[in-house]
Design an enzyme around this catalytic site. Structure first.
Site, PDB file in Angstrom:
ATOM      1  N   GLU A   1     -12.603  -6.846   8.490  1.00  0.00           N
ATOM      2  CA  GLU A   1     -11.183  -6.657   8.184  1.00  0.00           C
ATOM      3  C   GLU A   1     -10.400  -6.043   9.345  1.00  0.00           C
ATOM      4  O   GLU A   1      -9.235  -5.671   9.179  1.00  0.00           O
ATOM      5  CB  GLU A   1     -11.045  -5.780   6.936  1.00  0.00           C
TER       6      GLU A   1
ATOM      7  N   SER B   1     -11.391  -7.995   1.343  1.00  0.00           N
ATOM      8  CA  SER B   1     -10.706  -9.222   1.763  1.00  0.00           C
ATOM      9  C   SER B   1     -11.502 -10.481   1.447  1.00  0.00           C
ATOM     10  O   SER B   1     -11.368 -11.507   2.119  1.00  0.00           O
ATOM     11  CB  SER B   1     -10.374  -9.173   3.270  1.00  0.00           C
TER      12      SER B   1
ATOM     13  N   SER C   1       1.724  -8.406   1.809  1.00  0.00           N
ATOM     14  CA  SER C   1       0.669  -7.827   0.980  1.00  0.00           C
ATOM     15  C   SER C   1       1.190  -7.481  -0.408  1.00  0.00           C
ATOM     16  O   SER C   1       2.391  -7.275  -0.620  1.00  0.00           O
ATOM     17  CB  SER C   1       0.092  -6.575   1.647  1.00  0.00           C
TER      18      SER C   1
END
Length: 324
Positions: free
Chosen positions: A15, A165, A298
């Site tokens: 990530e 993720s 996000s």
């Protein structure tokens, strides 16, 4: 006098690049009138402050300081934008706790617990938190595919236990594909979590400490264009993220109450984002993220915007809470 704020970003996991994006969004939106802002890039090889020309200045790990133009700079607060290790698993939190430097995410124990999906779900079950049927594997364990399928059924999800993720995750429909999926997860972590498939509505809910109080943000419904909410769905636009979620008032009330209960039960602080599957009116917990993505796209920033909280205010509130 302006506070010196270090935004830590990067990290050791897959990530890393997503964390850089989150950290740079925070950097762009924090108030220059209130803060002196420093981007700190953390990798296994080095910790450095990136100035505006991208020149690197080494961080002194003994006290988390940096020398710039002959002056030694100490930080009043750390804004944690590292997804994955060492920013989401408790390592950085413990380091800053030892140094006595306030930081924006939860404390080290809570970070370590929530980052470990297996231990988190085991801890919450006695509190009546519902979750999928699961089977655990450690690296080197025998993989009895028949026994696993008998326990969790098909299709099932195979996940790296300590990764985010959607790295190292697979949806498995056939028993003969299970071992390959397990090996994929072992590339991310030496612990693997295999869970039964829950067919329902997926919702994501942000819970934050805002102006001294726990606040549940508007819920987001996740509609993936792919087989599940994988990396491409999360980061390459292959999903719909609908805020507020298209669910009933009863479903919303149940998720909100449960998300707040989890936040308070675990003693969390800062930002969190929890994922649930709704089976009719009952929410089943998938995971809790304590360093969620903070780019404009996000989920948590989207939820804050719907709640009337802009990015500057959202990021400023995290620092204010850490400094209390």
């Amino acid at each position: 006098m302006k506070k010196n704020i270090a935004i830590i970003m990067g990290g050791h996991s897959s990530e890393h690049d997503i964390s850089i994006k989150s950290g740079n969004v925070v950097y762009r939106h924090l108030s220059r009138e209130k803060y002196q802002i420093f981007r700190v890039h953390i990798t296994k090889e080095k910790w450095v402050y990136w100035d505006d020309t991208e020149q690197e200045h080494p961080i002194d790990k003994s006290d988390f300081s940096v020398i710039v133009d002959g002056s030694k700079i100490h930080f009043d607060c750390v804004f944690n934008a590292i997804h994955g290790t060492p920013g989401e698993d408790g390592l950085m939190q413990a380091y800053f706790e030892l140094l006595g430097i306030p930081q924006t995410s939860c404390d080290h124990y809570q970070a370590a617990l929530t980052f470990n999906k297996r231990d988190l779900l085991s801890t919450l079950k006695p509190y009546g938190i519902k979750c999928a049927k699961s089977h655990y594997l450690n690296s080197g364990d025998a993989i009895n595919t028949g026994e696993i399928i008998k326990k969790v059924g098909l299709p099932c999800f195979v996940k790296a236990n300590r990764a985010g993720s959607s790295y190292g995750i697979s949806k498995v429909y056939k028993e003969e594909d299970l071992e390959k999926a397990v090996q994929k997860s072992f590339q991310e972590d030496d612990q693997v979590l295999i869970e039964s498939f829950l067919e329902g509505t997926e919702v994501s809910v942000g819970v934050i400490t805002y102006k001294g109080k726990v606040k549940v943000l508007p819920l987001t419904e996740i509609v993936s264009e792919n087989d599940f909410f994988d990396y491409n769905a999360k980061y390459l636009g292959q999903s719909q993220e609908i805020t507020p979620a298209r669910i009933t008032a009863t479903q919303e009330k149940n998720v909100v109450q449960l998300a707040e209960k989890i936040y308070k039960t675990l003693g969390l602080k800062g930002y969190t984002r929890s994922e649930f599957i709704l089976l009719e009116d009952e929410p089943y917990l998938l995971e809790v993220n304590t360093t969620p993505g903070l780019t404009e796209e996000s989920i948590l920033p989207q939820q804050a915007q719907v709640a009337g909280i802009g990015l500057e205010e959202l990021f400023d509130s995290a620092i204010e809470e850490a400094l209390r």
